[in-house]
Scaffold this motif. Sequence first.
Motif, PDB file in Angstrom:
ATOM      1  N   TYR A  11       0.821  -1.213   0.000  1.00 55.48           N
ATOM      2  CA  TYR A  11       0.000   0.000   0.000  1.00 55.48           C
ATOM      3  C   TYR A  11       0.856   1.265   0.000  1.00 55.48           C
ATOM      4  O   TYR A  11       0.477   2.279  -0.578  1.00 55.48           O
ATOM      5  CB  TYR A  11      -0.995   0.007   1.169  1.00 55.48           C
ATOM      6  N   GLN A  12       2.052   1.205   0.598  1.00 53.89           N
ATOM      7  CA  GLN A  12       2.917   2.380   0.653  1.00 53.89           C
ATOM      8  C   GLN A  12       3.385   2.801  -0.748  1.00 53.89           C
ATOM      9  O   GLN A  12       3.630   3.978  -1.002  1.00 53.89           O
ATOM     10  CB  GLN A  12       4.168   2.125   1.510  1.00 53.89           C
ATOM     11  N   ALA A  13       3.521   1.838  -1.672  1.00 58.99           N
ATOM     12  CA  ALA A  13       4.036   2.120  -3.015  1.00 58.99           C
ATOM     13  C   ALA A  13       2.929   2.430  -4.026  1.00 58.99           C
ATOM     14  O   ALA A  13       3.201   2.908  -5.117  1.00 58.99           O
ATOM     15  CB  ALA A  13       4.861   0.929  -3.512  1.00 58.99           C
ATOM     16  N   PHE A  14       1.680   2.168  -3.651  1.00 57.39           N
ATOM     17  CA  PHE A  14       0.563   2.362  -4.579  1.00 57.39           C
ATOM     18  C   PHE A  14       0.344   3.839  -4.876  1.00 57.39           C
ATOM     19  O   PHE A  14       0.311   4.667  -3.970  1.00 57.39           O
ATOM     20  CB  PHE A  14      -0.716   1.763  -3.995  1.00 57.39           C
ATOM     21  N   GLU A  15       0.164   4.161  -6.163  1.00 57.65           N
ATOM     22  CA  GLU A  15      -0.169   5.519  -6.605  1.00 57.65           C
ATOM     23  C   GLU A  15      -1.307   5.430  -7.609  1.00 57.65           C
ATOM     24  O   GLU A  15      -1.187   4.745  -8.630  1.00 57.65           O
ATOM     25  CB  GLU A  15       1.047   6.198  -7.243  1.00 57.65           C
ATOM     26  N   LEU A  71      -9.847   1.792   9.531  1.00 57.48           N
ATOM     27  CA  LEU A  71      -8.704   2.417   8.863  1.00 57.48           C
ATOM     28  C   LEU A  71      -8.059   3.521   9.703  1.00 57.48           C
ATOM     29  O   LEU A  71      -7.079   4.125   9.261  1.00 57.48           O
ATOM     30  CB  LEU A  71      -9.148   3.025   7.522  1.00 57.48           C
ATOM     31  N   SER A  72      -8.580   3.794  10.892  1.00 59.46           N
ATOM     32  CA  SER A  72      -8.160   4.983  11.636  1.00 59.46           C
ATOM     33  C   SER A  72      -6.683   4.987  12.039  1.00 59.46           C
ATOM     34  O   SER A  72      -6.118   6.054  12.252  1.00 59.46           O
ATOM     35  CB  SER A  72      -9.050   5.204  12.858  1.00 59.46           C
ATOM     36  N   ASP A  73      -6.033   3.838  12.116  1.00 55.41           N
ATOM     37  CA  ASP A  73      -4.604   3.804  12.453  1.00 55.41           C
ATOM     38  C   ASP A  73      -3.703   3.921  11.224  1.00 55.41           C
ATOM     39  O   ASP A  73      -2.482   4.005  11.365  1.00 55.41           O
ATOM     40  CB  ASP A  73      -4.255   2.516  13.203  1.00 55.41           C
ATOM     41  N   TYR A  74      -4.296   3.918  10.045  1.00 50.49           N
ATOM     42  CA  TYR A  74      -3.508   3.958   8.801  1.00 50.49           C
ATOM     43  C   TYR A  74      -4.090   4.997   7.844  1.00 50.49           C
ATOM     44  O   TYR A  74      -4.699   4.680   6.838  1.00 50.49           O
ATOM     45  CB  TYR A  74      -3.449   2.564   8.154  1.00 50.49           C
ATOM     46  N   HIS A  75      -3.859   6.268   8.210  1.00 49.46           N
ATOM     47  CA  HIS A  75      -4.396   7.370   7.403  1.00 49.46           C
ATOM     48  C   HIS A  75      -3.855   7.355   5.980  1.00 49.46           C
ATOM     49  O   HIS A  75      -4.580   7.690   5.039  1.00 49.46           O
ATOM     50  CB  HIS A  75      -4.106   8.710   8.082  1.00 49.46           C
ATOM     51  N   THR A  76      -2.605   6.956   5.797  1.00 46.55           N
ATOM     52  CA  THR A  76      -2.027   6.907   4.446  1.00 46.55           C
ATOM     53  C   THR A  76      -2.790   5.922   3.575  1.00 46.55           C
ATOM     54  O   THR A  76      -3.119   6.231   2.428  1.00 46.55           O
ATOM     55  CB  THR A  76      -0.527   6.521   4.506  1.00 46.55           C
ATOM     56  N   PHE A  77      -3.106   4.755   4.101  1.00 49.80           N
ATOM     57  CA  PHE A  77      -3.868   3.751   3.349  1.00 49.80           C
ATOM     58  C   PHE A  77      -5.260   4.295   3.034  1.00 49.80           C
ATOM     59  O   PHE A  77      -5.751   4.172   1.903  1.00 49.80           O
ATOM     60  CB  PHE A  77      -3.949   2.450   4.153  1.00 49.80           C
TER      61      PHE A  77
END
Length: 185
Positions: A11-15, A71-77
């Motif tokens: 998920y960190q690399a997804f654009e 999703l509240s702990d992973y705002h970037t996702f």
Amino acid sequence: MVGPTLLTIPYQAFEACHVHLTPFQFDRYGKSIARLSYKDHSIDFQDLSILSPPLRVIDYNPENSRLRLDLSDYHTFHIKLKTLYDYLISTFYIHQYGFLHYKNKSIEFIRNLFYSLIDGMILSLYIYPTTYVKLVNGMTCRISDIKSGDMIRCVIRFQGISQLMNHDGFKLRLHHSVPSIWKIK
């Protein structure tokens, strides 16, 4: 038994800007779907498979096969999934005649055609109750055995946008599956 390997994007690399959409066509089941692909300088996938961060289970309802995740702990996702929706809505808005045979509809009209998998900080995934979850000890359990508060990671495979007919016309849904799930706590 080990199944086929599915290449995924962390998920960190997804654009979202690397997502491409084909015109609607009928799949082998007679469902109208606009297929998604993911292409950047190093990869070319025929669908979009994203590896999630660890997410807390809110609940699983076997009657409608809905798994709700916090999703509240992973705002970037969360932001990346919202950006994907916004990108798809914008694409349908800009190319509305090509995709939907509409002219001059507002972006809000197009947005309202979409069923969203995201409601606030909750992600809803639709998973059959017989789906297996891999456990830390190497064993498996069914998704229906997962409890509120459990932590999972999963691969979310987005195949495309499907058209669903209803009494008001049609709606658009991000067609997805969850080929792999791991309970991590």
